[in-house]
Motif scaffolding. Structure first.
Motif, PDB file in Angstrom:
ATOM      1  N   GLU A 221      13.179 -14.343   9.531  1.00 33.99           N
ATOM      2  CA  GLU A 221      14.120 -13.705   8.610  1.00 33.99           C
ATOM      3  C   GLU A 221      15.192 -14.680   8.134  1.00 33.99           C
ATOM      4  N   GLU A 222      15.742 -15.458   9.038  1.00 38.47           N
ATOM      5  CA  GLU A 222      16.903 -16.290   8.711  1.00 38.47           C
ATOM      6  C   GLU A 222      16.517 -17.655   8.156  1.00 38.47           C
ATOM      7  N   GLU A 223      15.488 -18.289   8.706  1.00 42.17           N
ATOM      8  CA  GLU A 223      15.234 -19.692   8.386  1.00 42.17           C
ATOM      9  C   GLU A 223      13.956 -19.975   7.593  1.00 42.17           C
ATOM     10  N   ILE A 224      12.995 -19.060   7.592  1.00 43.07           N
ATOM     11  CA  ILE A 224      11.725 -19.351   6.933  1.00 43.07           C
ATOM     12  C   ILE A 224      11.585 -18.582   5.619  1.00 43.07           C
ATOM     13  N   LEU A 225      11.656 -17.256   5.662  1.00 45.99           N
ATOM     14  CA  LEU A 225      11.403 -16.429   4.479  1.00 45.99           C
ATOM     15  C   LEU A 225      12.663 -15.894   3.815  1.00 45.99           C
ATOM     16  N   GLN A 226      13.808 -15.969   4.507  1.00 45.69           N
ATOM     17  CA  GLN A 226      15.050 -15.379   3.998  1.00 45.69           C
ATOM     18  C   GLN A 226      14.856 -13.908   3.609  1.00 45.69           C
ATOM     19  N   SER A 227      14.060 -13.213   4.404  1.00 46.99           N
ATOM     20  CA  SER A 227      13.802 -11.793   4.199  1.00 46.99           C
ATOM     21  C   SER A 227      13.273 -11.209   5.505  1.00 46.99           C
ATOM     22  N   HIS A 228      13.558  -9.937   5.726  1.00 49.39           N
ATOM     23  CA  HIS A 228      13.029  -9.285   6.921  1.00 49.39           C
ATOM     24  C   HIS A 228      11.674  -8.642   6.647  1.00 49.39           C
ATOM     25  N   ILE A 229      11.265  -8.600   5.390  1.00 48.12           N
ATOM     26  CA  ILE A 229      10.011  -7.963   5.010  1.00 48.12           C
ATOM     27  C   ILE A 229       8.900  -9.005   5.018  1.00 48.12           C
ATOM     28  N   VAL A 230       7.917  -8.829   5.881  1.00 50.63           N
ATOM     29  CA  VAL A 230       6.803  -9.777   5.967  1.00 50.63           C
ATOM     30  C   VAL A 230       5.480  -9.026   5.790  1.00 50.63           C
ATOM     31  N   HIS A 231       5.427  -8.191   4.751  1.00 49.44           N
ATOM     32  CA  HIS A 231       4.183  -7.557   4.329  1.00 49.44           C
ATOM     33  C   HIS A 231       4.171  -7.506   2.799  1.00 49.44           C
ATOM     34  N   TRP A 232       2.965  -7.533   2.234  1.00 48.73           N
ATOM     35  CA  TRP A 232       2.826  -7.676   0.791  1.00 48.73           C
ATOM     36  C   TRP A 232       1.659  -6.827   0.291  1.00 48.73           C
ATOM     37  N   TRP A 233       1.906  -5.978  -0.731  1.00 50.41           N
ATOM     38  CA  TRP A 233       0.887  -5.095  -1.301  1.00 50.41           C
ATOM     39  C   TRP A 233       0.037  -5.844  -2.324  1.00 50.41           C
ATOM     40  N   SER A 234      -1.259  -5.587  -2.317  1.00 50.23           N
ATOM     41  CA  SER A 234      -2.096  -6.064  -3.415  1.00 50.23           C
ATOM     42  C   SER A 234      -1.736  -5.276  -4.675  1.00 50.23           C
ATOM     43  N   PRO A 235      -1.977  -5.819  -5.872  1.00 45.83           N
ATOM     44  CA  PRO A 235      -1.562  -5.135  -7.107  1.00 45.83           C
ATOM     45  C   PRO A 235      -2.132  -3.725  -7.263  1.00 45.83           C
ATOM     46  N   ASP A 236      -3.356  -3.468  -6.752  1.00 47.97           N
ATOM     47  CA  ASP A 236      -3.942  -2.134  -6.887  1.00 47.97           C
ATOM     48  C   ASP A 236      -3.590  -1.205  -5.726  1.00 47.97           C
ATOM     49  N   GLY A 237      -2.838  -1.701  -4.747  1.00 43.48           N
ATOM     50  CA  GLY A 237      -2.411  -0.876  -3.625  1.00 43.48           C
ATOM     51  C   GLY A 237      -3.487  -0.614  -2.593  1.00 43.48           C
ATOM     52  N   GLU A 238      -4.644  -1.273  -2.704  1.00 39.40           N
ATOM     53  CA  GLU A 238      -5.742  -1.015  -1.768  1.00 39.40           C
ATOM     54  C   GLU A 238      -5.663  -1.855  -0.504  1.00 39.40           C
ATOM     55  N   ARG A 239      -4.876  -2.943  -0.535  1.00 42.10           N
ATOM     56  CA  ARG A 239      -4.780  -3.832   0.625  1.00 42.10           C
ATOM     57  C   ARG A 239      -3.322  -4.151   0.918  1.00 42.10           C
ATOM     58  N   ARG A 282       0.058 -15.007  12.760  1.00 39.58           N
ATOM     59  CA  ARG A 282      -1.243 -14.735  12.159  1.00 39.58           C
ATOM     60  C   ARG A 282      -1.012 -13.949  10.870  1.00 39.58           C
ATOM     61  N   LEU A 283      -1.771 -14.283   9.824  1.00 37.61           N
ATOM     62  CA  LEU A 283      -1.703 -13.577   8.553  1.00 37.61           C
ATOM     63  C   LEU A 283      -2.926 -12.677   8.438  1.00 37.61           C
ATOM     64  N   LEU A 284      -2.690 -11.367   8.389  1.00 35.49           N
ATOM     65  CA  LEU A 284      -3.761 -10.377   8.393  1.00 35.49           C
ATOM     66  C   LEU A 284      -3.723  -9.551   7.118  1.00 35.49           C
ATOM     67  N   VAL A 285      -4.882  -9.038   6.717  1.00 41.45           N
ATOM     68  CA  VAL A 285      -4.988  -8.134   5.564  1.00 41.45           C
ATOM     69  C   VAL A 285      -5.742  -6.890   6.006  1.00 41.45           C
ATOM     70  N   VAL A 286      -5.140  -5.721   5.783  1.00 42.19           N
ATOM     71  CA  VAL A 286      -5.774  -4.472   6.152  1.00 42.19           C
ATOM     72  C   VAL A 286      -6.220  -3.744   4.886  1.00 42.19           C
ATOM     73  N   ASN A 287      -7.428  -3.219   4.911  1.00 42.01           N
ATOM     74  CA  ASN A 287      -7.969  -2.431   3.804  1.00 42.01           C
ATOM     75  C   ASN A 287      -7.527  -0.985   3.982  1.00 42.01           C
ATOM     76  N   LEU A 288      -6.787  -0.439   3.032  1.00 46.41           N
ATOM     77  CA  LEU A 288      -6.194   0.889   3.178  1.00 46.41           C
ATOM     78  C   LEU A 288      -7.070   1.995   2.623  1.00 46.41           C
ATOM     79  N   TYR A 289      -8.060   1.675   1.784  1.00 44.54           N
ATOM     80  CA  TYR A 289      -8.942   2.689   1.209  1.00 44.54           C
ATOM     81  C   TYR A 289     -10.278   2.635   1.941  1.00 44.54           C
ATOM     82  N   GLY A 290     -10.778   3.773   2.324  1.00 44.91           N
ATOM     83  CA  GLY A 290     -12.027   3.799   3.081  1.00 44.91           C
ATOM     84  C   GLY A 290     -11.763   3.476   4.538  1.00 44.91           C
ATOM     85  N   PRO A 291     -12.791   3.030   5.247  1.00 42.97           N
ATOM     86  CA  PRO A 291     -12.624   2.685   6.672  1.00 42.97           C
ATOM     87  C   PRO A 291     -11.612   1.553   6.843  1.00 42.97           C
TER      88      PRO A 291
END
Length: 794
Positions: A221-239, A282-291
């Motif tokens: 938060e303080e030294e690398i990203l200057q943000s507490h939010i470390v998640h990012w939506w794909s443009p279509d909202g599926e991931r 670790r950088l992970l991506v979760v699929n939100l639609y379907g399984p």
């Protein structure tokens, strides 16, 4: 005591019979005439003040009044021509720029009813997420309780994880489509496809102070990203891409809490100091639609088995994300494009430096098909060294390498890439082309010869020379934020017609208050220091005269890459001294500061507290040659890195008469790993560099400057006991040494307060600092030359 007769005989006794009534009458007439003239002159010469300005000098109390606050409407685009913002009355407004239509979406009375501190609207504009009982954690992060509010039915319900009541969440926000919701509770991510659906827990590994999912630990938060939010939506909202930060091996720091209970408590949190174990990521991506399926994005081969950071994540399509990976010493980075469906990443750009890499969290700007992208990278400009300029990388059909074309050049810096208009083949950006102290918006063609155009240089040149901007999705309009030097304002403007604009907020109450109060004027000059020309900003009283003597307060701000001398609006406690106490305030951007090219910035590599201190001394020596600076009234103030420089200055010069250090760093091995290692390298290889930079080795010099006496300065030390950035440990070590050498000091503590004080404590500190320097400058005040002459005549 009885008077002598000789004394009595000096008085002449006048009998009633001998009085001269004619002479008395003439004398009275003369006196009346003289009094009339005096009254007339006082009336004529008294300056006329504006109504309501009986006391037109600035006070600390003024700084905390509503009319002196800067209102930010927090405007953002919700379509190609629609903007959402909150006006000064507290109403949330939707404004259609193309149709010039305004609609109130949410009234301020709703905010008041629910005691709302923060809000956000769902993408479909049907619901509002309200945050209340907000409690700050670190610089950006906070916890809060949340409710969902139906704009049409006014129905309200709490946002809670399953089987939990009255939950305090670490984060909650809408997704990018419809009514998608995400929230974080106990370091785990929860997802709802709409407001009525059940919550789905995406992660289960979260553990307080150990495993962080989608939310940053302190270091990120303080030294690398200057943000507490470390998640990012794909443009279509599926991931959803997110970081899993593992602090298992990171040593913990304890923050004591002294008040509110019979026995002090402590807050424990992971804090890696220089040379200590870092978090793994670790950088992970979760699929939100379907399984539900989670895919890990793999770092490049050069970093797989090495300690590294993830410093940038940005989706460039529905299935691909740009990711920047940075090694622990922060001198090698890889920009990759990762396929979220299979986890593989392809390298697009590599950067390396013998010193350290800058701007490692800037987001690349990609074309829609991903074949072209833009970055600011250091480019050599002759003998002036490297400056950040826009490079266009285009996929080459002849090889796996990209073709690179530089779109800007010169002894100035591009500070931000705003947008890329593919139809017009135009890039928009903010730069310092006019001056390092200014920020203007420019456009440049991506084809043909350089053809740059300044889009803001002609706008209100006295009040607006420092801009930021947000360009609409269709690249037809722009939200312009004028940040100074006058009162900030926010407006909408059309690229097709510069005369078409709409003012969202011009901070009129602040403008009126500034017109009434007598505050200051300023200028920027350049001083030499070794082979560098460095900007120095002086702020004077409005009625400044070179025939008078003024106290001098040197404000030492920020750390490497920061900027103190700019046209950005500022009004703080030091402005009170300028307005009321015949004090001149000085700020210098010396070596190590930003926006003057890498040659200036990277002078401090492995030598923090040396050349930057020398530059501050050069500024003091220059200022003391000015005839209106009182050499007996020199003060200095700094916070954080500035407080570190303040202490190093006290070791190095006897020019300073009083100093205040707020939350000083005294040893970089006691500070955060990512910061200290960026500038010094790893402790295992550069331990001697860390030792040289410490405040305390040179005890004799420190003692000579801090021993309070007729020739020595006063010293004020300020610190919050729950400071999570610069721990009170630093001040404790300093105090121990001050006692050891018999030095006097004044200590001002803020119990259970962090690096960023509460509003009440901010006001208290402002009053304290004004009082401290006011007393110091009065104690060391010297008579003006004219007054000395009068005393001699007497």
């Amino acid at each position: 005591m009885t008077a002598s007769k000789e004394g009595e005989e000096d008085f002449v006794h006048v009998s009633p019979e001998s009085r001269n009534y004619k002479g008395i009458a003439i004398s009275l007439l003369v006196i009346v005439a003289v009094c009339s003239l005096i009254t007339m002159s006082v009336f004529v010469l008294t300056p006329v003040e504006l109504p309501g300005a009986a006391n037109s000098r600035l006070t600390v109390l003024d700084l905390f009044k509503p009319e002196f606050s800067v209102h930010d409407p927090e405007a953002r685009w919700i379509s190609d021509s629609e903007v959402l913002y909150r006006n000064r009355d507290g109403h949330v407004i939707k404004f259609n720029f193309a149709l010039n239509e305004t609609e109130i979406i949410l009234r301020n009375s709703t905010f008041v009813s629910f005691k709302v501190a923060k809000y956000s609207l769902s993408p479909d504009m049907k619901y509002v997420l309200f945050a209340y009982e907000v409690k700050q954690v670190y610089r950006h992060s906070y916890t809060a309780s949340y409710i969902v509010y139906n704009l049409h039915t006014r129905e309200v319900w709490e946002l809670n994880p399953p089987e939990v009541q009255n939950a305090v969440l670490q984060h909650a926000a809408w997704g990018v489509k419809g009514q998608q919701l995400i929230y974080i509770f106990e370091n785990n991510i929860y997802y709802q496809s709409d407001v009525q659906s059940n919550s789905l827990r995406i992660t289960s590994s979260g553990e307080e102070g150990v495993i962080f999912n989608g939310i940053a630990d302190w270091l990120y938060e303080e030294e690398i990203l200057q943000s507490h939010i470390v998640h990012w939506w794909s443009p279509d909202g599926e991931r959803l891409a997110f970081l899993m930060i593992n602090d298992t091996l990171v040593p913990n720091m304890f923050l004591p809490r002294f008040t509110g209970s019979p026995y002090p408590r402590s807050q424990e949190y992971p804090y890696p100091k220089a040379g200590q174990p870092n978090p793994t990521v670790r950088l992970l991506v979760v699929n939100l639609y379907g399984p539900t399926h989670t895919q890990e994005l793999v770092p490049p081969d050069g970093l797989k088995e090495k300690e590294h950071y993830v410093s940038t994540v940005k989706w460039i399509s529905n299935t691909h994300a740009a990711v920047r990976w940075l090694n622990r010493p922060q001198n090698v980075s890889f920009l990759t494009v990762c396929d979220a469906t299979i986890g593989s990443c392809v390298q697009k750009h590599e950067e390396a430096s013998d010193l350290w890499l800058t701007r490692q969290n800037q987001e690349p700007m990609f074309s829609k098909d991903g074949s072209r992208f833009f970055l600011t990278i250091p480019v050599k400009q002759g003998g002036q060294g490297d400056f950040h300029h826009i490079a266009m990388f285009t996929k080459s059909f002849r090889s796996d390498q990209n073709d690179v074309r530089h779109l800007t050049s010169g002894n100035w810096e591009v500070t931000k890439i705003l947008a890329y208009d593919e139809g017009e083949q135009t890039i928009y950006f903010i730069s310092t082309q006019d001056s390092p102290q200014k920020r203007h918006m420019y456009s440049a063609s991506t084809i043909g010869l350089f053809s740059q155009r300044c889009l803001t240089c002609e706008m209100n040149q006295e009040a607006c020379t420092f801009f930021d901007a947000d360009i609409s999705p269709n690249k037809q309009h722009v939200i312009l934020q004028c940040k100074g030097p006058g009162a900030p304002s926010v407006m909408l403007q059309s690229f097709n017609d510069v005369n078409t604009y709409f003012i969202l907020d011009n901070n009129m109450p602040l403008r009126t208050a500034l017109e009434i109060k007598k505050i200051s004027k300023s200028d920027v000059r350049v001083i030499p220091s070794e082979d560098f020309e460095l900007p120095l900003k002086l702020t004077y009283p409005l009625d400044f005269s070179e025939s008078l003597l003024y106290g001098l307060l040197l404000i030492v701000d920020g750390g490497p890459g920061s900027q103190s001398v700019s046209d950005e609006y500022e009004l703080g406690w030091d402005s009170v001294l300028v307005s009321c106490d015949e004090v001149i305030v000085a700020r210098l951007d010396g070596r190590g500061t930003g926006f003057q090219g890498l040659r200036v910035l990277q002078q401090v590599h492995q030598r923090l507290g040396t050349v930057d201190v020398q530059d501050q001394i050069a500024a003091l020596e220059y200022l003391m040659t000015l005839p209106y600076i009182d050499r007996a009234r020199i003060g200095i103030y700094g916070k954080g890195y500035g407080a570190y420089l303040t202490l190093m200055l006290l070791r190095s010069t006897a020019l300073i008469k009083c100093a205040a250090a707020n939350s000083p760093v005294i040893d970089w091995k006691l500070y955060a790993s990512a910061f200290s290692e960026r500038y010094f390298g790893l402790t295992s290889k550069n331990d001697n560099r860390y030792q040289v930079s410490r405040v305390l080795p040179n005890m004799k010099g420190l003692q000579g400057n801090l021993m309070k006496g007729p020739q020595g300065p006063d010293f004020l030390l300020i610190h919050g006991t729950a400071d999570a950035n610069v721990h009170f440990q630093h001040s404790a070590e300093l105090i121990k040494h001050l006692i050891k050498i018999g030095a006097n000091y004044t200590m001002q503590l803020y119990p259970d307060e962090g690096h960023f004080l509460s509003l009440q404590s901010q006001q208290h500190l402002s009053e304290s600092l004004v009082g401290y320097f006011r007393t110091c400058f009065q104690d060391f005040s010297t008579p003006l030359p004219e007054e000395i002459g009068k005393e001699d005549d007497d």
